[in-house]
Design a protein around this motif. Structure first.
Motif, PDB file in Angstrom:
ATOM      1  N   MET A   1       0.844  -1.203   0.000  1.00 60.94           N
ATOM      2  CA  MET A   1       0.000   0.000   0.000  1.00 60.94           C
ATOM      3  C   MET A   1       0.878   1.252   0.000  1.00 60.94           C
ATOM      4  O   MET A   1       0.587   2.250  -0.664  1.00 60.94           O
ATOM      5  N   ARG A   2       1.969   1.157   0.760  1.00 59.94           N
ATOM      6  CA  ARG A   2       2.871   2.317   0.834  1.00 59.94           C
ATOM      7  C   ARG A   2       3.404   2.686  -0.555  1.00 59.94           C
ATOM      8  O   ARG A   2       3.373   3.856  -0.944  1.00 59.94           O
TER       9      ARG A   2
ATOM     10  N   ALA B   1       0.862   4.141  -2.833  1.00 59.31           N
ATOM     11  CA  ALA B   1       0.571   5.521  -2.426  1.00 59.31           C
ATOM     12  C   ALA B   1       1.678   6.464  -2.884  1.00 59.31           C
ATOM     13  O   ALA B   1       1.409   7.571  -3.372  1.00 59.31           O
TER      14      ALA B   1
ATOM     15  N   THR C   1       1.442   6.967  -6.640  1.00 59.21           N
ATOM     16  CA  THR C   1       0.263   7.797  -6.932  1.00 59.21           C
ATOM     17  C   THR C   1       0.526   9.253  -6.567  1.00 59.21           C
ATOM     18  O   THR C   1       0.129  10.178  -7.290  1.00 59.21           O
ATOM     19  N   ASP C   2       1.210   9.446  -5.446  1.00 53.75           N
ATOM     20  CA  ASP C   2       1.554  10.810  -5.013  1.00 53.75           C
ATOM     21  C   ASP C   2       2.410  11.495  -6.077  1.00 53.75           C
ATOM     22  O   ASP C   2       2.206  12.677  -6.400  1.00 53.75           O
TER      23      ASP C   2
ATOM     24  N   LEU D   1      -5.352   6.881  -0.130  1.00 49.84           N
ATOM     25  CA  LEU D   1      -4.576   5.849  -0.820  1.00 49.84           C
ATOM     26  C   LEU D   1      -3.507   6.435  -1.733  1.00 49.84           C
ATOM     27  O   LEU D   1      -2.682   5.710  -2.248  1.00 49.84           O
ATOM     28  N   GLY D   2      -3.532   7.740  -1.907  1.00 52.41           N
ATOM     29  CA  GLY D   2      -2.640   8.348  -2.883  1.00 52.41           C
ATOM     30  C   GLY D   2      -1.473   9.106  -2.292  1.00 52.41           C
ATOM     31  O   GLY D   2      -0.776   9.817  -3.017  1.00 52.41           O
ATOM     32  N   PHE D   3      -1.238   8.976  -1.006  1.00 54.98           N
ATOM     33  CA  PHE D   3      -0.047   9.556  -0.382  1.00 54.98           C
ATOM     34  C   PHE D   3       0.163   8.842   0.948  1.00 54.98           C
ATOM     35  O   PHE D   3      -0.695   8.084   1.391  1.00 54.98           O
ATOM     36  N   TRP D   4       1.298   9.106   1.563  1.00 50.63           N
ATOM     37  CA  TRP D   4       1.740   8.190   2.609  1.00 50.63           C
ATOM     38  C   TRP D   4       2.295   8.913   3.822  1.00 50.63           C
ATOM     39  O   TRP D   4       2.871   9.986   3.721  1.00 50.63           O
TER      40      TRP D   4
ATOM     41  N   ASN E   1       2.165  -1.085   6.059  1.00 49.04           N
ATOM     42  CA  ASN E   1       2.413  -1.266   4.622  1.00 49.04           C
ATOM     43  C   ASN E   1       1.259  -1.896   3.866  1.00 49.04           C
ATOM     44  O   ASN E   1       1.055  -1.643   2.689  1.00 49.04           O
ATOM     45  N   VAL E   2       0.534  -2.794   4.544  1.00 51.54           N
ATOM     46  CA  VAL E   2      -0.543  -3.482   3.833  1.00 51.54           C
ATOM     47  C   VAL E   2      -1.899  -3.229   4.500  1.00 51.54           C
ATOM     48  O   VAL E   2      -2.814  -4.036   4.377  1.00 51.54           O
TER      49      VAL E   2
ATOM     50  N   LYS F   1      -0.835  17.359   1.739  1.00 51.59           N
ATOM     51  CA  LYS F   1      -1.309  16.401   0.731  1.00 51.59           C
ATOM     52  C   LYS F   1      -2.780  16.062   0.962  1.00 51.59           C
ATOM     53  O   LYS F   1      -3.537  15.833   0.021  1.00 51.59           O
TER      54      LYS F   1
ATOM     55  N   ARG G   1      -4.723  18.799  -0.565  1.00 48.64           N
ATOM     56  CA  ARG G   1      -4.703  18.634  -2.022  1.00 48.64           C
ATOM     57  C   ARG G   1      -5.707  17.560  -2.436  1.00 48.64           C
ATOM     58  O   ARG G   1      -6.410  17.704  -3.431  1.00 48.64           O
TER      59      ARG G   1
ATOM     60  N   TRP H   1      -9.144  18.991  -2.371  1.00 51.22           N
ATOM     61  CA  TRP H   1      -9.354  19.828  -3.557  1.00 51.22           C
ATOM     62  C   TRP H   1      -9.609  18.958  -4.787  1.00 51.22           C
ATOM     63  O   TRP H   1     -10.521  19.217  -5.581  1.00 51.22           O
ATOM     64  N   LEU H   2      -8.789  17.924  -4.940  1.00 44.70           N
ATOM     65  CA  LEU H   2      -8.965  17.037  -6.090  1.00 44.70           C
ATOM     66  C   LEU H   2     -10.320  16.330  -6.036  1.00 44.70           C
ATOM     67  O   LEU H   2     -10.985  16.169  -7.058  1.00 44.70           O
TER      68      LEU H   2
END
Lengths: 196, 465
Positions: free
Chosen positions: A178-179, A182, A185-186, B70-73, B79-80, B432, B435, B438-439
């Motif tokens: 997942m990391r 992500a 994607t970022d 799901l799009g940044f960390w 991890n999972v 993030k 952001r 906004w998205l």
């Protein structure tokens, strides 16, 4: 949508290959987005600048198309009657249609520039399911596999799609934590928003 | 099992017995200020102490409609996708009062071994309080809670797509302090303040505010962590009381054209228990420390807007002549500037920070204010000149506060000192997340240029905030 268009137009104007001169275009272009039904007016100020503003089109628009920045593909559009003269239509088409680098070239550029992706940490293998072509990046212990069709990979690495979206839409298969999904994607989002 | 003395009882068990508590509701605040938690059976709750119960890690990594990020960390996440914990702060355990078998406790998000997660808003505030204490200072603060009260149920409002809202008000006018309008809300507010009393949340006053159906509730000042806990509890009480009485409330920043919910924050500093903003021997009785603190707040104000106005909707509030401030300015008894200074006497000298929107997260808001003030102290900075005019409709040479969620995020990203004080990794994640907001808004394409709140905003913020 405005930002999306602004990015495409900016890239096309800045590209030395396009040989686009603003003076070759008409001063005002009206555009309707078929996804949102929103209208935009693109105003070309001589040869110096372009303005994009939301407007309301009362007559037939010059361009109709799907400019949705989140559909995972570049815009698709049709130039309508007002642009009967092929010269103008060709120039306008060049202005609005993004240039896509070949997917492996785009992948190399994208992965090299993404600050979230450390090649010592990750190994990213991208597979084209159309022809079996492979691109590998990095030499880290965390292995990531991205599989998709030629066109999908081109859209992804050229900045017209986000990895997680493409996975959720079933257009890309991805073996990763997942990391790492992500983080990639970022990086896609950074690339997408670069024009803001 | 905790066998030590607990709140005057021989043990936690004895305390739970005496209050007949068989269930405990845990509560923690996510990034967007939403109250999350579980209803726990007493044995499960007690068995989990001191670390608490498990909760999915995405609870702290989700947006305001609880879609996981799901799009940044952030490194706190697994991890999972796995679990973290909600660790109760037993000092905050109280009987519900209304439900005789229920206890209420406020929690921090922690790792499963109990180690803190710095991204947790409550933990973030604790870090800043520690930094303040390290500078030999303490803070007293309070919030002004503004919200709208409607004579519709939440279900009715949702099914009518947030149209036809019926403000609880005697007159159709935009009155303020009008007792006849207040009286229409009196039955509701009587229930609210009764529950505040049960929870041990002292309040000072409430009145009808300027928007039709708008109410302002003032709480008695307290130290920052206690105050933020009380704000979250008060908001929960207000929501639950409305549900029980067949009414609806919202803290949404801009629920109707023309009127907004703010959350002004008053604060003052003390050293060894003594107030230190007022100095009879200083120019205008403003102490040197006050001026440094003020300088930090003004300098970081554009960057702090991201935390003080966290939603897409909150930026509809920042309009000229609409009451909220639009500039990074300060002035004595000036309610049009970002900061109103009241420096009239030692015990009451304070700062009113007026930027905050009704949907802010109180832990974040206090953290960013303390962090901003501390940057001014560290640098021994001087504030810009006091703004003595009305701070609306003024020349563009006076810079405006960020006017949208992305501009605010950029302002925060560009203020290295504030980011460093708050923790760069956490600030980056927050940026993030803005952001992402906004998205998400633009992806839904609800009409980004709409002059009035969109259905997307109502559905996303009306209840949750």
């Amino acid at each position: 949508m405005e930002y999306h268009l602004a990015r495409i137009i900016r890239r096309n104007i800045e590209s030395p290959d396009q040989r686009l001169r603003l003076a070759d275009l008409l001063g005002t272009i009206s555009l309707r987005d078929s996804a949102s039904l929103r209208d935009l007016c693109i105003t070309i100020d001589d040869s110096t600048s372009i303005y994009i503003a939301e407007t309301r089109i009362t007559s037939v628009p010059d361009v109709i198309g799907n400019f949705d920045p989140f559909r995972g593909a570049p815009p698709q559009f049709q130039i309508l009657d007002r642009w009967r003269r092929p010269f103008f239509a060709k120039k306008l088409s060049k202005l609005l249609r993004p240039q896509l680098a070949p997917w492996k070239t785009a992948a190399e550029q994208f992965l090299t520039q993404a600050e979230q992706i450390d090649p010592r940490e990750m190994t990213i293998e991208s597979y084209c399911t159309d022809d079996g072509d492979v691109h590998a990046f990095g030499e880290g212990p965390q292995r990531i596999q991205i599989r998709g069709r030629h066109r999908t990979l081109a859209h992804l690495f050229n900045g017209y799609a986000l990895l997680i979206d493409e996975i959720l839409k079933g257009r890309i298969e991805c073996l990763a934590t997942m990391r790492n999904i992500a983080l990639i994607t970022d990086a896609c989002t950074d690339q997408w928003l670069e024009a803001l | 099992m905790n066998t030590e003395e607990f709140k005057g009882e021989a043990s936690l068990d004895a305390w739970l017995d005496r209050h007949h508590i068989n269930r405990i509701r845990t509560l923690a605040t996510d990034l967007n200020g939403g109250a999350l938690g579980k209803y726990c059976a007493r044995p499960k709750f007690v068995k989990g102490l001191p670390i608490g119960h498990n909760i999915a890690d995405v609870a702290l990594g989700s947006d305001s409609e609880h879609t996981p990020h799901l799009g940044f960390w952030h490194p706190f996440r697994q991890n999972v996708i796995g679990d973290i914990a909600l660790s109760p702060d037993l000092e905050t355990l109280v009987p519900d009062g209304k439900d005789p078998e229920l206890g209420q406790v406020i929690c921090d998000f922690t790792q499963l071994d109990g180690s803190p997660i710095s991204l947790c808003p409550r933990t973030k505030l604790k870090q800043q309080i520690e930094a303040l204490h390290a500078a030999g200072l303490s803070m007293i603060c309070t919030f002004e809670l503004e919200f709208f009260l409607y004579d519709n149920t939440f279900d009715e409002i949702a099914s009518s797509e947030y149209q036809g809202l019926k403000p609880v008000s005697a007159s159709p006018l935009q009155t303020i302090y009008l007792l006849r309008d207040s009286f229409r809300a009196q039955k509701f507010m009587a229930e609210v303040v009764k529950r505040l009393d049960w929870y041990g949340i002292p309040w000072e006053a409430w009145n009808n505010e300027n928007g039709n159906g708008q109410i302002e509730l003032n709480l008695v000042p307290a130290e920052p962590l206690t105050m933020a806990d009380r704000v979250i509890r008060a908001k929960t009480i207000i929501f639950e009381t409305a549900v029980e009485l067949g009414l609806a409330t919202t803290f949404m920043a801009h629920p109707q054209p023309g009127f907004s919910n703010g959350m002004h924050i008053h604060h003052s500093l003390k050293r060894q228990g003594d107030p230190i903003f007022f100095d009879a021997n200083a120019p205008d009785q403003r102490s040197e420390l006050l001026m440094h603190w003020l300088a930090g707040l003004v300098d970081t104000m554009p960057a702090s807007v991201s935390y003080l106005c966290p939603s897409i909707n909150a930026f509809r509030r920042l309009r000229e002549f609409a009451a909220p401030p639009v500039t990074a300015t300060w002035g004595e008894e000036n309610k049009s500037t970002g900061i109103r200074l009241i420096c009239d006497a030692p015990a009451t000298a304070r700062i009113e920070h007026r930027v905050g929107a009704g949907d802010l997260n109180p832990y974040h808001a206090l953290a960013v204010i303390i962090a901003g003030g501390l940057t001014g102290l560290t640098q021994k900075a001087s504030p810009p000149e006091e703004f003595t005019d009305l701070a609306w409709g003024i020349p563009e040479s006076v810079p405006r506060l960020p006017g949208d969620i992305m501009s605010a995020a950029k302002a925060l990203a560009s203020h290295d000192l504030l980011a460093s004080q708050l923790g760069v990794e956490d600030v980056t994640y927050w940026i993030k997340s803005r952001r992402h907001e906004w998205l998400t808004f633009h992806r839904a394409n609800p009409g980004p240029s709409s002059p009035t709140p969109t259905l997307w905003e109502y559905q996303r913020y009306f209840v949750i905030t």
